[in-house]
Design a protein around this motif. Structure first.
Motif, PDB file in Angstrom:
ATOM      1  N   LEU A  10      -3.247   8.937  -4.314  1.00  0.00           N
ATOM      2  CA  LEU A  10      -4.551   9.533  -4.600  1.00  0.00           C
ATOM      3  C   LEU A  10      -5.635   8.896  -3.743  1.00  0.00           C
ATOM      4  O   LEU A  10      -6.545   9.561  -3.279  1.00  0.00           O
ATOM      5  N   ARG A  11      -5.526   7.595  -3.574  1.00  0.00           N
ATOM      6  CA  ARG A  11      -6.422   6.870  -2.684  1.00  0.00           C
ATOM      7  C   ARG A  11      -5.839   5.493  -2.435  1.00  0.00           C
ATOM      8  O   ARG A  11      -4.993   5.007  -3.197  1.00  0.00           O
ATOM      9  N   CYS A  12      -6.285   4.873  -1.378  1.00  0.00           N
ATOM     10  CA  CYS A  12      -5.916   3.487  -1.101  1.00  0.00           C
ATOM     11  C   CYS A  12      -7.121   2.808  -0.473  1.00  0.00           C
ATOM     12  O   CYS A  12      -7.899   3.439   0.246  1.00  0.00           O
ATOM     13  N   PHE A  13      -7.289   1.535  -0.796  1.00  0.00           N
ATOM     14  CA  PHE A  13      -8.423   0.786  -0.274  1.00  0.00           C
ATOM     15  C   PHE A  13      -8.107  -0.696  -0.335  1.00  0.00           C
ATOM     16  O   PHE A  13      -7.152  -1.114  -1.021  1.00  0.00           O
ATOM     17  N   MET A  14      -8.870  -1.459   0.396  1.00  0.00           N
ATOM     18  CA  MET A  14      -8.663  -2.900   0.454  1.00  0.00           C
ATOM     19  C   MET A  14      -9.682  -3.630  -0.415  1.00  0.00           C
ATOM     20  O   MET A  14     -10.843  -3.230  -0.474  1.00  0.00           O
ATOM     21  N   GLU A  15      -9.232  -4.672  -1.080  1.00  0.00           N
ATOM     22  CA  GLU A  15     -10.090  -5.648  -1.758  1.00  0.00           C
ATOM     23  C   GLU A  15      -9.644  -6.996  -1.231  1.00  0.00           C
ATOM     24  O   GLU A  15      -8.593  -7.500  -1.639  1.00  0.00           O
ATOM     25  N   GLY A  16     -10.384  -7.540  -0.294  1.00  0.00           N
ATOM     26  CA  GLY A  16      -9.964  -8.771   0.370  1.00  0.00           C
ATOM     27  C   GLY A  16      -8.698  -8.492   1.166  1.00  0.00           C
ATOM     28  O   GLY A  16      -8.675  -7.580   1.990  1.00  0.00           O
ATOM     29  N   VAL A  55      -2.980  -6.841   5.320  1.00  0.00           N
ATOM     30  CA  VAL A  55      -2.464  -6.738   3.949  1.00  0.00           C
ATOM     31  C   VAL A  55      -1.509  -7.889   3.642  1.00  0.00           C
ATOM     32  O   VAL A  55      -0.500  -8.073   4.315  1.00  0.00           O
ATOM     33  N   ASN A  56      -1.843  -8.666   2.601  1.00  0.00           N
ATOM     34  CA  ASN A  56      -0.953  -9.731   2.134  1.00  0.00           C
ATOM     35  C   ASN A  56      -0.404  -9.447   0.736  1.00  0.00           C
ATOM     36  O   ASN A  56       0.585 -10.038   0.331  1.00  0.00           O
ATOM     37  N   LYS A  57      -1.094  -8.567   0.000  1.00  0.00           N
ATOM     38  CA  LYS A  57      -0.700  -8.256  -1.381  1.00  0.00           C
ATOM     39  C   LYS A  57      -0.930  -6.775  -1.641  1.00  0.00           C
ATOM     40  O   LYS A  57      -1.726  -6.137  -0.965  1.00  0.00           O
ATOM     41  N   VAL A  58      -0.250  -6.270  -2.676  1.00  0.00           N
ATOM     42  CA  VAL A  58      -0.399  -4.868  -3.069  1.00  0.00           C
ATOM     43  C   VAL A  58      -0.587  -4.803  -4.574  1.00  0.00           C
ATOM     44  O   VAL A  58       0.123  -5.477  -5.331  1.00  0.00           O
ATOM     45  N   LYS A  59      -1.545  -3.985  -4.984  1.00  0.00           N
ATOM     46  CA  LYS A  59      -1.772  -3.724  -6.412  1.00  0.00           C
ATOM     47  C   LYS A  59      -1.645  -2.221  -6.628  1.00  0.00           C
ATOM     48  O   LYS A  59      -2.118  -1.432  -5.817  1.00  0.00           O
ATOM     49  N   GLN A  69       3.376  -1.288 -16.712  1.00  0.00           N
ATOM     50  CA  GLN A  69       4.629  -1.508 -15.982  1.00  0.00           C
ATOM     51  C   GLN A  69       4.407  -2.136 -14.603  1.00  0.00           C
ATOM     52  O   GLN A  69       5.300  -2.790 -14.076  1.00  0.00           O
ATOM     53  N   PHE A  70       3.233  -1.926 -14.023  1.00  0.00           N
ATOM     54  CA  PHE A  70       2.927  -2.421 -12.685  1.00  0.00           C
ATOM     55  C   PHE A  70       1.580  -3.133 -12.701  1.00  0.00           C
ATOM     56  O   PHE A  70       0.670  -2.783 -11.966  1.00  0.00           O
ATOM     57  N   ASN A  71       1.466  -4.148 -13.545  1.00  0.00           N
ATOM     58  CA  ASN A  71       0.162  -4.764 -13.767  1.00  0.00           C
ATOM     59  C   ASN A  71      -0.081  -6.036 -12.964  1.00  0.00           C
ATOM     60  O   ASN A  71      -1.080  -6.699 -13.148  1.00  0.00           O
ATOM     61  N   LYS A  72       0.816  -6.376 -12.073  1.00  0.00           N
ATOM     62  CA  LYS A  72       0.658  -7.575 -11.249  1.00  0.00           C
ATOM     63  C   LYS A  72       0.087  -7.209  -9.892  1.00  0.00           C
ATOM     64  O   LYS A  72       0.035  -6.040  -9.520  1.00  0.00           O
ATOM     65  N   ILE A  73      -0.287  -8.234  -9.151  1.00  0.00           N
ATOM     66  CA  ILE A  73      -0.580  -8.070  -7.741  1.00  0.00           C
ATOM     67  C   ILE A  73       0.638  -8.625  -7.037  1.00  0.00           C
ATOM     68  O   ILE A  73       1.021  -9.784  -7.235  1.00  0.00           O
ATOM     69  N   TYR A  74       1.281  -7.789  -6.237  1.00  0.00           N
ATOM     70  CA  TYR A  74       2.572  -8.118  -5.655  1.00  0.00           C
ATOM     71  C   TYR A  74       2.426  -8.559  -4.207  1.00  0.00           C
ATOM     72  O   TYR A  74       1.642  -8.003  -3.441  1.00  0.00           O
ATOM     73  N   SER A  75       3.193  -9.585  -3.848  1.00  0.00           N
ATOM     74  CA  SER A  75       3.269 -10.034  -2.460  1.00  0.00           C
ATOM     75  C   SER A  75       4.749 -10.133  -2.107  1.00  0.00           C
ATOM     76  O   SER A  75       5.622  -9.863  -2.936  1.00  0.00           O
ATOM     77  N   LEU A  76       5.038 -10.520  -0.888  1.00  0.00           N
ATOM     78  CA  LEU A  76       6.435 -10.637  -0.474  1.00  0.00           C
ATOM     79  C   LEU A  76       7.214 -11.605  -1.354  1.00  0.00           C
ATOM     80  O   LEU A  76       8.401 -11.463  -1.528  1.00  0.00           O
TER      81      LEU A  76
END
Length: 79
Positions: A10-16, A55-59, A69-76
């Motif tokens: 629907l949309r994507c954007f960066m926060e930091g 990009v270092n993390k994905v939310k 079900q997907f409430n974390k901020i995910y990194s490698l």
């Protein structure tokens, strides 16, 4: 297919250094019967998105809302 059929961004954007992906509720239709389905789904997206230098993390958001079900901020490292 790893990403559930019908899933749309629907949309994507960066926060930091975190990419926020707002997806349709179809994203929640992953195969919960498969043992590693959720982990594979997350890893495939995070591994792809973190190839971008910014990009270092994905939310994940589902239709603009945080989802249990997907409430974390995910990194490698799967923090």
């Amino acid at each position: 297919k790893i990403i559930p059929k019908g899933t749309k961004v629907l949309r994507c954007f960066m926060e930091g250094d975190t990419l926020i992906l707002d997806l349709t509720k179809d994203f929640l239709n992953y195969d919960m019967e498969e043992e590693n389905a959720k982990e594979n789904l997350i890893n495939s997206i995070v591994n792809t998105m973190t190839e971008l230098t910014e990009v270092n993390k994905v939310k994940f958001l589902i239709e603009g809302e945080e989802n249990e079900q997907f409430n974390k901020i995910y990194s490698l490292k799967m923090d």
